[in-house]
Design a protein around this motif. Structure first.
Motif, mmCIF file in Angstrom:
data_model
loop_
_atom_site.group_PDB
_atom_site.id
_atom_site.type_symbol
_atom_site.label_atom_id
_atom_site.label_comp_id
_atom_site.label_asym_id
_atom_site.label_seq_id
_atom_site.Cartn_x
_atom_site.Cartn_y
_atom_site.Cartn_z
ATOM 1 N N SER A 115 13.203 1.111 3.799
ATOM 2 C CA SER A 115 12.939 -0.230 3.260
ATOM 3 C C SER A 115 11.536 -0.704 3.630
ATOM 4 O O SER A 115 10.837 -1.308 2.801
ATOM 5 N N VAL A 116 11.113 -0.431 4.856
ATOM 6 C CA VAL A 116 9.753 -0.819 5.270
ATOM 7 C C VAL A 116 8.707 -0.024 4.501
ATOM 8 O O VAL A 116 7.714 -0.578 3.993
ATOM 9 N N ALA A 117 8.931 1.283 4.393
ATOM 10 C CA ALA A 117 7.966 2.128 3.677
ATOM 11 C C ALA A 117 7.904 1.765 2.198
ATOM 12 O O ALA A 117 6.820 1.765 1.586
ATOM 13 N N SER A 118 9.043 1.416 1.599
ATOM 14 C CA SER A 118 9.058 1.077 0.170
ATOM 15 C C SER A 118 8.302 -0.219 -0.099
ATOM 16 O O SER A 118 7.561 -0.323 -1.089
ATOM 17 N N THR A 119 8.479 -1.202 0.771
ATOM 18 C CA THR A 119 7.704 -2.443 0.612
ATOM 19 C C THR A 119 6.212 -2.171 0.766
ATOM 20 O O THR A 119 5.387 -2.753 0.047
ATOM 21 N N ARG A 120 5.877 -1.282 1.656
ATOM 22 C CA ARG A 120 4.472 -0.931 1.857
ATOM 23 C C ARG A 120 3.897 -0.268 0.611
ATOM 24 O O ARG A 120 2.800 -0.612 0.150
ATOM 25 N N PHE A 121 4.626 0.695 0.034
ATOM 26 C CA PHE A 121 4.150 1.353 -1.184
ATOM 27 C C PHE A 121 4.053 0.366 -2.343
ATOM 28 O O PHE A 121 3.139 0.451 -3.174
ATOM 29 N N LEU A 122 4.986 -0.575 -2.386
ATOM 30 C CA LEU A 122 4.978 -1.567 -3.456
ATOM 31 C C LEU A 122 3.705 -2.408 -3.416
ATOM 32 O O LEU A 122 3.061 -2.662 -4.443
ATOM 33 N N LEU A 123 3.317 -2.834 -2.213
ATOM 34 C CA LEU A 123 2.100 -3.639 -2.072
ATOM 35 C C LEU A 123 0.844 -2.805 -2.313
ATOM 36 O O LEU A 123 -0.130 -3.290 -2.913
ATOM 37 N N GLN A 124 0.862 -1.566 -1.860
ATOM 38 C CA GLN A 124 -0.306 -0.711 -2.062
ATOM 39 C C GLN A 124 -0.552 -0.453 -3.548
ATOM 40 O O GLN A 124 -1.703 -0.479 -4.007
ATOM 41 N N ASP A 125 0.516 -0.189 -4.294
ATOM 42 C CA ASP A 125 0.345 0.075 -5.725
ATOM 43 C C ASP A 125 -0.054 -1.175 -6.494
ATOM 44 O O ASP A 125 -0.748 -1.086 -7.513
ATOM 45 N N GLU A 126 0.378 -2.333 -6.022
ATOM 46 C CA GLU A 126 0.047 -3.568 -6.733
ATOM 47 C C GLU A 126 -1.401 -3.979 -6.521
ATOM 48 O O GLU A 126 -2.067 -4.443 -7.458
ATOM 49 N N PHE A 127 -1.914 -3.795 -5.304
ATOM 50 C CA PHE A 127 -3.251 -4.281 -4.968
ATOM 51 C C PHE A 127 -4.247 -3.156 -4.707
ATOM 52 O O PHE A 127 -5.356 -3.424 -4.241
ATOM 53 N N ASN A 128 -3.855 -1.908 -4.997
ATOM 54 C CA ASN A 128 -4.756 -0.749 -4.801
ATOM 55 C C ASN A 128 -5.279 -0.693 -3.363
ATOM 56 O O ASN A 128 -6.486 -0.619 -3.120
ATOM 57 N N ILE A 129 -4.356 -0.748 -2.421
ATOM 58 C CA ILE A 129 -4.714 -0.768 -0.998
ATOM 59 C C ILE A 129 -4.544 0.623 -0.409
ATOM 60 O O ILE A 129 -3.497 1.259 -0.600
ATOM 61 N N GLN A 130 -5.544 1.073 0.284
ATOM 62 C CA GLN A 130 -5.441 2.329 1.003
ATOM 63 C C GLN A 130 -5.192 2.069 2.480
ATOM 64 O O GLN A 130 -5.541 1.015 3.007
ATOM 65 N N THR A 131 -4.583 3.017 3.141
ATOM 66 C CA THR A 131 -4.332 2.926 4.572
ATOM 67 C C THR A 131 -5.487 3.588 5.314
ATOM 68 O O THR A 131 -5.898 4.698 4.973
ATOM 69 N N THR A 132 -6.014 2.918 6.303
ATOM 70 C CA THR A 132 -7.157 3.446 7.043
ATOM 71 C C THR A 132 -6.749 4.662 7.873
ATOM 72 O O THR A 132 -5.560 4.916 8.104
ATOM 73 N N LYS A 133 -7.726 5.404 8.316
ATOM 74 C CA LYS A 133 -7.446 6.587 9.125
ATOM 75 C C LYS A 133 -6.779 6.213 10.449
ATOM 76 O O LYS A 133 -5.918 6.942 10.945
ATOM 77 N N CYS A 134 -7.188 5.076 11.000
ATOM 78 C CA CYS A 134 -6.581 4.636 12.259
ATOM 79 C C CYS A 134 -5.095 4.335 12.069
ATOM 80 O O CYS A 134 -4.259 4.744 12.878
#
Length: 247
Positions: free
Chosen positions: A95-114
């Motif tokens: 559920s946490v990962a799915s919400t994260r993917f949902l926001l990333q796809d909506e706003f074109n957000i990448q996760t930093t290397k850190c």
């Protein structure tokens, strides 16, 4: 087809250019109270964040946000609230990962290397704890069993902490989306004094305690100094011209 589409989405996320409003290391400072709430009541935070990510429109809900094979096959349309409750309690990590993917796809957000290193460390620690538990069960050594329990406890603590930081990161990002930060209000400028023609000296603006600096000659724009006062009842002193003196 669904698996291929999800794989393409994962590859597309590597080319995203936007960043999270705050990284995982700064979430505690960004919103300390919500981070504590997400740590002690993680399923509740996951439920609220998913609903908010869907703009409170539960008709758009799909199990695990459509990123898992079970998505759309659990009767979500008939009772989305109940299905979401089941998801956050029985499949909390998804559920946490799915919400994260949902926001990333909506706003074109990448996760930093850190952030990727922190998440990867969490997964590696979980795997190592699992391997130690299997080895301890096979060998039957009390020392290995005790070490396995300590490692499992550490892995669970890291897992809960990272998940709380991730959910706080999602919350801060949606605060930004909903305009809760907004423009900073303009500060009132400090009181300033203008140099006027009737002031004998210009004010020392910006430098407390600094008096007027002496100037060579008469400053432009200021009246000339008053003539010297004469003693009352006495005429002005008159000196003979210098031509009367011998050279």
């Amino acid at each position: 087809m669904a698996s291929q589409a999800n794989l393409e989405k994962m590859q597309a996320r590597q080319n995203f250019r936007n960043l999270w409003h705050t990284d995982l290391m700064g979430t505690i400072q960004a919103d300390t109270r919500y981070c504590c709430f997400a740590f002690w009541c993680a399923p509740c935070a996951s439920y609220l964040l998913r609903k908010r990510a869907l703009y409170n429109d539960m008709s758009r809900y799909r199990c695990c946000a459509g990123y898992m094979p079970c998505s759309g096959r659990c009767g979500e349309s008939r009772c989305p609230e109940f299905c979401l409750c089941t998801e956050v309690f029985l499949c909390f990590g998804n559920s946490v990962a799915s919400t994260r993917f949902l926001l990333q796809d909506e706003f074109n957000i990448q996760t930093t290397k850190c952030d990727n290193c922190i998440i990867g460390f969490m997964f590696c620690l979980q795997q190592i704890a699992c391997i130690f538990s299997i080895v301890a069960m096979i060998v039957g050594s009390d020392e290995i069993q005790e070490a396995s329990q300590l490692l499992s406890c550490l892995a669970d603590m890291v897992y809960c902490t990272v998940c709380a930081c991730m959910q706080t990161q999602h919350k801060v990002e949606m605060d930004k989306r909903d305009g809760m930060f907004g423009p900073q209000p303009m500060a009132v400028p400090p009181l300033q004094q203008m140099s006027r023609i009737d002031q004998p000296f210009p004010p020392s603006v910006g430098y407390p305690g600094a008096g007027p600096q002496p100037a060579y000659g008469q400053p432009y724009g200021y009246p000339p100094p008053p003539p010297p006062q004469q003693a009352h009842g006495y005429p002005a002193a008159v000196y003979p011209p210098p031509s009367g003196y011998p050279r």
